[in-house]
Design a protein around this motif. Structure first.
Motif, mmCIF file in Angstrom:
data_model
loop_
_atom_site.group_PDB
_atom_site.id
_atom_site.type_symbol
_atom_site.label_atom_id
_atom_site.label_comp_id
_atom_site.label_asym_id
_atom_site.label_seq_id
_atom_site.Cartn_x
_atom_site.Cartn_y
_atom_site.Cartn_z
ATOM 1 N N MET A 198 0.802 -1.219 0.000
ATOM 2 C CA MET A 198 0.000 0.000 0.000
ATOM 3 C C MET A 198 0.836 1.271 0.000
ATOM 4 N N THR A 199 2.061 1.152 0.438
ATOM 5 C CA THR A 199 2.874 2.360 0.429
ATOM 6 C C THR A 199 3.032 2.861 -1.001
ATOM 7 N N ASP A 248 -1.528 3.021 -2.524
ATOM 8 C CA ASP A 248 -2.682 3.732 -2.028
ATOM 9 C C ASP A 248 -2.547 5.243 -2.084
ATOM 10 N N ASP A 301 0.001 1.692 10.642
ATOM 11 C CA ASP A 301 -0.250 0.429 9.938
ATOM 12 C C ASP A 301 -1.199 0.693 8.779
ATOM 13 N N ASN A 302 -0.803 0.240 7.619
ATOM 14 C CA ASN A 302 -1.594 0.519 6.421
ATOM 15 C C ASN A 302 -2.947 -0.181 6.409
ATOM 16 N N THR A 303 -2.993 -1.375 6.969
ATOM 17 C CA THR A 303 -4.276 -2.075 6.972
ATOM 18 C C THR A 303 -5.249 -1.385 7.916
ATOM 19 N N ALA A 327 -5.144 1.756 8.596
ATOM 20 C CA ALA A 327 -5.519 2.984 7.883
ATOM 21 C C ALA A 327 -6.606 2.694 6.853
ATOM 22 N N SER A 328 -6.519 1.537 6.196
ATOM 23 C CA SER A 328 -7.527 1.222 5.172
ATOM 24 C C SER A 328 -8.904 1.046 5.795
ATOM 25 N N HIS A 381 -0.744 -7.345 3.354
ATOM 26 C CA HIS A 381 -1.106 -6.006 2.895
ATOM 27 C C HIS A 381 -2.602 -5.884 2.626
ATOM 28 N N GLN A 441 -6.455 -4.858 2.721
ATOM 29 C CA GLN A 441 -7.172 -3.595 2.902
ATOM 30 C C GLN A 441 -8.631 -3.878 3.222
#
Lengths: 336, 432, 544
Positions: free
Chosen positions: B34-35, B38, B229-231, B233-234, C449, C451
């Protein structure tokens, strides 16, 4: 009893034969083809060869009829053409319809000819003068599901006084040929399959009509309900009507030989109803009119688009996807 | 440090006939980083957005429409069928007589007549034409809608990025976002015309609906403290989008349109869906797919195409006019495409069968040189004789028409995956 | 021969324990001690100070989610708070490993990994996995069952669903087997020798394919094998080759020579076709030589077994620690070294020496120091990379974990008072499993990863089922309990303890007081929305 339906002659042909007529008292057949041409074949000749007609049509020739004014044909180019039987050249070309001409039929005496087309009109012509006698418009151009409809089938009554026309959604109109007036209507909705969920389009339609010799019964041919409308995998369907009472007498559905009933023909004494058509394969299925049983049926080589019977009733001729066949039809009484 | 690239990305995979990696394995091995993925484009002023925003309406002709009865007629050939070719508003370009309205608007449309995609199986063909990839990547790949949503969608957009309609049940495919992740998955409409869960329940008042979300945001902010954490954040982004997505409910309601406009599109479901597509595009949705199923005319090809092409001609012409009247046509690309075309040979049921060797697609509007024709098939339509293109070439053309660099790469972990399939590039001569 | 094999195996980055044993910690040490030392040493070498230990309540939640597949109940929380600090973690872990929850959760994890929802499943398969989890069936045996159980072995044949669900796609069967059991993704090697990884040649791909190419599924859904058949392929240079039965190490199996006349082949082909097409066709006798069984035998030989053992250890590690010692999980090869090589070697040796006991390994990992570190980074220094394990990973709940946890969270906590009594609890646990599964279908299986989609947020925001089931105010529901509480603060405390397994902070208490006081006229709605905010919070959605 009917005991034999046999291939008497079988010709492989290059094109798709879509329409067929026979010159009375002969075995001279004129076919309409997918290559926009007409051809004559003499099945009585020792060696049957194709005699091509001249230029005229620009698309599939789906209607052809012998008349006292010559051979009359109709095609997907919207034209109706009169031909000289001897020279095989066009003698009259009429831009008859705005859309595809589906069939051309002559009255039993050969003096009147009708063309039907996807403009949903039946046009009645004087076969000899070529004069347009009536334009009959009794069929909806759009199906209840908002798609273009089609006018596939027509038939004259044995006395030539009535004309029946049948469309895609199963609507049949019976007309007075002299006056052009609507006599009555009959409905055979089982000929039309609309798939509202799975594939969202339609298939079917009334593909053939025939009055019995006594004029009382109207036979309507097509295909019954189809599950997967990508294919012609549905029962070959015939519905018999007492047309004067607008009453359905019987639905005959054959699941052995499936597909469209493209043609219907009553034998001279109304003993047999001969049907033909098919899916990928063709069929000839014979019903005993009294018992409505099938005493005989044969697989035909590929889909049958057109069929005519002989005067005596002991021969029929079928035009296929790539074939032309003469069948002999023998009954006990005939052989006795 | 040694070069670590886990997958090869070698064009040798072109020789592979089909996919060979289970999705389970693939999904667990590689998913979107995602870096890289996204980073949606930064918001612009609304007026700028409206001006610059580009859109796609994909008319997906599911089951495989006949090129001979649409964009590549062969009148007079034994394979040509009964329909004539008619001239169009562009001299020298003729199309099937079933499309008189589109013929009159040919100046907006380019035709590609030389697709040779080799896969005449519904599932395999659809996957290839949805993702633009013939070369197996060993991981689930995003379809066109997800890629366009990713390229053209905006983080602050109150509308969905990708709406997909497929209401018939035959061959229904939802499409997917593959390695781009579920952020780019389509809002999918099957039987229902309004998306699921887009309407607030009456049992929950509007103020409660809004304030409980604020309470949730308060909790989320506390949790995010010290946790990048990207997840996570999602998840927050997914909730932040809820209220905006709910405001788009009316976009799906065709009743909001004047009766006159609805009459123009006509009474069929496809017409209504295309009208909804126009409403969505007008509101800023980057990608709308309207699937019209089912074209698989093994029997009665000509009767079926009489129905379906007539409808396509009318609805697509109305759509072109409507977009043009609203100044949207130059920002909106309309594509007609399916999994394959149909055989030149006519079978005994007067049908045509599956055919992927020489078939057509059309591109209208945004970034397209209208009236251009690319590629040529032989006189019977059996094979491509000039300008053969693959799925990836068509996709590269679509990307360029929308101003997306077709050479762009996605990064899945350390592995770059090009947006365009290996060895493919745009058809420059049909680009404006 | 032996030398050649050793050098080959080492080239693959998979060395014999014997060759490196001297450098590894003693085999007698407890697993957690070896893990702790390895991670501490690595951190020290990199001058990284790890995150603080997680709060006790966080450790309870994390461990319970990992071992029981759900959040802890109020009863478990209260019990944990009472325990003596020195032994509470170990007691917790051992209680959970023996609880009825553990086998169900372990089954669910295997099921999601080995047969993702896109593949055909069966009751027999799920029953097999549950039984294997209950009896702690060693992984080498499970591996053998899944690839080559005898079809008449009622006890084990459910495992064959792994093969059955992929039997029509030979490439998937080959690659999934390689990825899931051996940690090797050979798919690139289908078309050419891998350009970046020397270990993987086309011969390896087709070698592995050859073990499966004779497998087929009968009309009656039984897995069977033909007695002959080989895999042919073309090299990039266009040379036609025949695949040999070859394992990833290059080790081959020689098939006993057997001449078949064309007539014999035809007879067999006909019988196979009949079995594939006809409901009650007689099955051809199983062949003497079964390539799938040979693969199992070969993979378990001492010189080859590191693949199976290492891949299993790495995958189990990743499940609890958020990332494999070798990353990604399907890239176990010589050019992709482990973050803690000696630790992986030691764990692999330990795993094999203890009979592929995955449960023992799980216990060691969850008792390690690093497992219990916080997921919050409070230091001013930059966040260390995930390969250091200096900070706990934040992991999204699986659909089943989320489903079960939702059901526990919104239920009247009194329904779970018997949770510490294993016998009574096991009677209730199956019902909970069904209720949790009823929710699992709404959520996606997380991948790396992952989402969270708008579909999920819209579902929680607007679905009738959420309002009418999760937030129902009946006596069996948390909302029903909360609305009956006279003290608002104690209601907030209860909601926090039930849903998030901790007490609220003062700031949180204030926020909820404010929210609820604005809804005094409609307190049920107030509690419903408060519970909604808690169950949709990231703290609930993730194992942190």
């Amino acid at each position: 009893m009917l005991n034999q339906l046999k291939t008497a002659k079988d010709l492989g042909t290059p094109g798709i034969f879509l329409s067929l007529t026979r010159i009375p008292l002969t075995e001279r057949l004129i076919v309409g083809s997918s290559d926009a041409k007409l051809y004559e074949y003499d099945f009585a000749a020792e060696k049957t060869e194709a005699l091509a007609y001249g230029e005229g049509h620009a698309s599939y020739v789906t209607g052809v009829a012998w008349t006292t004014g010559g051979i009359v044909s109709g095609a997907y180019d919207g034209k109706v053409i009169w031909w000289d039987m001897t020279t095989r050249q066009a003698i009259r070309t009429v831009d008859a319809h705005a859309k595809w001409v589906r069939r051309v039929h002559a009255s039993p005496d050969g003096k009147i000819v009708v063309s039907i087309a996807d403009d949903m009109l039946a046009k009645v012509w004087d076969a000899e003068s070529g004069k347009l006698l009536h334009t009959l418009g009794g069929h909806e151009p759009i199906t209840p599901h908002h798609y273009p409809s089609m006018l596939y089938a027509a038939a004259f009554s044995p006395d030539g006084k009535l004309l029946a026309t049948g469309d895609k959604v199963g609507h049949i109109v019976i007309w007075n040929v002299d006056t052009g007036a609507k006599v009555t209507t009959v409905e055979s909705p089982g000929m039309y399959t609309w798939d509202p969920k799975q594939r969202r389009h339609s298939i079917g339609g009334i593909r053939s009509l025939a009055f019995s010799r006594d004029g009382k019964t109207l036979a309507v041919g097509g295909v019954g309900n189809i599950g997967n409308i990508d294919h012609l995998d549905g029962p070959a369907r015939v519905e018999l009507f007492d047309w004067q009472a607008a009453k359905s007498l019987k639905v005959l559905e054959d699941n052995k030989f499936k597909g469209l009933v493209e043609q219907l023909w009553f034998s001279p004494n109304d003993q047999w109803l001969v049907t033909s058509g098919g899916d990928n394969n063709g069929f000839v299925t014979i019903y005993d009119v009294a018992t409505q049983q099938i005493p005989h049926q044969e697989k035909g080589h590929q889909h049958i688009h057109a069929m005519v019977g002989s005067e005596s009733g002991n021969k029929i001729f079928t035009a296929h996807h790539g074939r032309l066949i003469a069948w002999s039809l023998t009954t006990d009484s005939a052989t006795a | 440090m040694t070069h670590r690239s886990y997958f090869c990305g070698s064009p040798d995979h072109g020789v592979s006939r089909r996919g060979f990696l289970g999705t389970a394995a693939a999904a667990s091995a590689f998913a979107a980083d995602m870096t890289h993925l996204d980073v949606l484009q930064t918001p612009l002023f609304a007026s700028e957005v409206k001006k610059q925003q580009k859109h796609v309406i994909l008319l997906w002709l599911a089951g495989g429409a006949s090129q001979l009865e649409t964009w590549d007629p062969k009148p007079g050939a034994p394979t040509g069928g009964p329909f004539r070719a008619i001239n169009t508003s562009v001299p020298g370009v003729a199309i099937s007589e079933l499309m008189p309205k589109l013929a009159a608007r040919m100046e907006h449309t380019a035709i590609v007549r030389s697709l040779n995609t080799r896969n005449a199986d519904h599932g395999g063909g659809a996957l290839m034409m949805e993702t633009g990839r013939a070369v197996d990547q060993g991981i689930p790949c995003p379809d066109l809608g997800a890629m366009i949503a990713h390229e053209l969608g905006r983080a602050d957009s109150p509308v969905p990025d990708y709406v997909s309609m497929y209401s018939s049940t035959e061959g229904r495919r939802k499409g997917g976002s593959g390695f781009l992740g579920s952020r780019y998955a389509p809002m999918f409409l099957a039987e229902q015309t309004i998306p699921e869960n887009i309407r607030r329940l009456e049992a929950v008042s509007d103020i409660d609906h809004q304030q409980r979300q604020e309470l949730r945001t308060f909790l989320a902010k506390r949790f995010a403290n010290g946790r990048m954490d990207n997840t996570v954040a999602s998840q927050n982004m997914a909730y932040e989008r809820v209220r905006g997505l709910m405001t788009s409910e009316k976009l799906f309601d065709v009743e909001q349109e004047p009766a006159e406009m609805r009459a123009k599109y006509g009474p069929t479901q496809f017409g209504e869906q295309c009208l909804i597509a126009r409403r969505l595009v007008e509101a800023g949705v980057p990608f709308v797919k309207v699937a019209r199923a089912w074209w698989d005319s093994h029997g009665q090809n000509f009767e079926t195409h009489l129905e379906l092409v007539t409808e396509l001609d009318h609805v697509m012409s109305t759509l072109i006019d409507d977009l043009k009247d609203r100044g949207l046509l130059e920002h909106t690309l309309i594509i007609t495409l399916g999994e394959f075309g149909r055989t030149p040979g006519i079978n005994a049921s007067l049908g045509r069968d599956h055919f992927a060797s020489a078939w057509s697609s059309s591109l209208s509007g945004c970034g397209i040189k209208g009236g251009a024709v690319w590629g040529k098939t032989d006189e019977d339509g059996h094979k491509v004789i000039d300008g053969e293109v693959k799925a990836g070439d068509l996709f590269a053309t679509v990307f360029e028409a929308l101003g997306v660099d077709h050479k762009r790469e996605f990064h899945i972990g350390a592995r770059p995956i090009p947006i365009t399939d290996f060895g493919c590039g745009p058809i420059k001569s049909i680009l404006a | 021969m032996l030398t050649r094999l050793i050098s080959l195996v080492c080239a693959l980055g998979v060395c014999f324990p014997a060759l490196v044993a001297a450098e590894l910690p003693s085999p007698d040490l407890p697993i957690q001690a070896v893990i702790d030392a390895a991670i501490r040493d690595d951190l020290a070498a990199k001058s990284i100070i790890p995150a603080l230990p997680a709060a006790e309540a966080t450790i309870l939640r994390r461990t319970t989610l990992d071992l029981a597949g759900r959040i802890p109940t109020l009863t478990e929380l209260a019990d944990f708070e009472k325990q003596s600090p020195s032994e509470k973690r170990e007691k917790l872990v051992d209680r959970l490993l023996d609880s009825p929850d553990f086998a169900l959760h372990q089954r669910n994890e295997w099921d999601a990994l080995l047969l993702p929802s896109t593949r055909e499943s069966s009751n027999e398969w799920r029953e097999y996995l549950l039984k294997a989890a209950l009896e702690n069936r060693p992984w080498d045996q499970m591996f053998a069952d899944m690839l080559a159980a005898k079809d008449d072995d009622v006890d084990r044949r459910g495992a064959l669903q792994f093969v059955k669900a992929r039997a029509r796609e030979l490439d998937d069967l080959t690659n999934d087997t390689s990825v899931l059991f051996f940690g090797v993704n050979v798919s690139c090697a289908k078309c050419h020798d891998h350009p970046l990884v020397d270990d993987w040649k086309q011969d390896h791909f087709y070698g592995m394919t050859s073990f499966f190419s004779r497998t087929y599924v009968t009309r009656n859904r039984r897995v069977a094998e033909k007695s002959y058949g080989e895999v042919k392929f073309k090299t990039t240079k266009g040379v036609e080759k025949v695949g040999h039965l070859m394992f990833l190490t290059g080790a081959q199996v020689a098939e006993p020579p057997r001449e078949l006349t064309p007539e014999q082949r035809k007879t067999e082909d006909d019988a196979v076709r009949k079995a594939q097409q006809e409901e009650n066709a007689e099955l051809p006798a199983p062949p003497q030589f079964s390539p799938r069984w040979e693969l199992v035998q070969l993979a378990l030989q001492p010189e080859n077994r590191p693949f199976l053992a290492r891949a299993a250890v790495n995958r189990i590690w990743a499940r609890f620690m958020g990332r494999g010692l070798v990353h990604p999980l399907d890239q176990l090869h010589s050019s992709n070294s482990a973050s803690h090589p000696a630790l992986l070697d030691w764990l692999e040796r330990d795993f094999v020496n203890h009979g592929y006991d995955w449960k023992r390994l799980i216990r060691g990992i969850v008792l390690s120091e690093a497992y219990a570190w916080s997921s919050e980074w409070t230091s001013a220094t930059s966040v260390p990379g995930p390969e250091t394990y200096a900070i706990a990973a934040i992991r999204p709940l699986s659909p089943r974990q989320l489903g079960l946890s939702l059901h526990v969270a919104v239920s009247n906590p009194a329904s779970y008072e018997m949770v510490l009594d294993a016998a009574k609890w096991s009677q209730n646990r199956n019902g909970l499993e069904g209720a949790g599964n009823g929710w699992a279908g709404y959520f996606e299986q997380p991948t790396e990863h992952f989402q969270v989609s708008a579909t999920e947020s819209l579902f929680f925001s607007n679905a009738e089922r959420v309002q009418n089931d999760l937030l129902r105010d009946g006596g069996d529901r948390l909302v029903g309990v909360l609305k009956a509480q006279t003290e608002r603060d104690s209601g907030i405390q209860t909601a926090y303890r039930v849903i998030l397994s901790r007490a609220p902070s003062d700031e949180e208490l204030n926020a909820f007081r404010g929210f609820l006081s604005q809804r005094e006229d409609r307190s049920v709605a107030g509690w419903q929305q408060a519970v909604w905010a808690l169950i949709t919070s990231p703290e609930f959605r993730f194992n942190y």
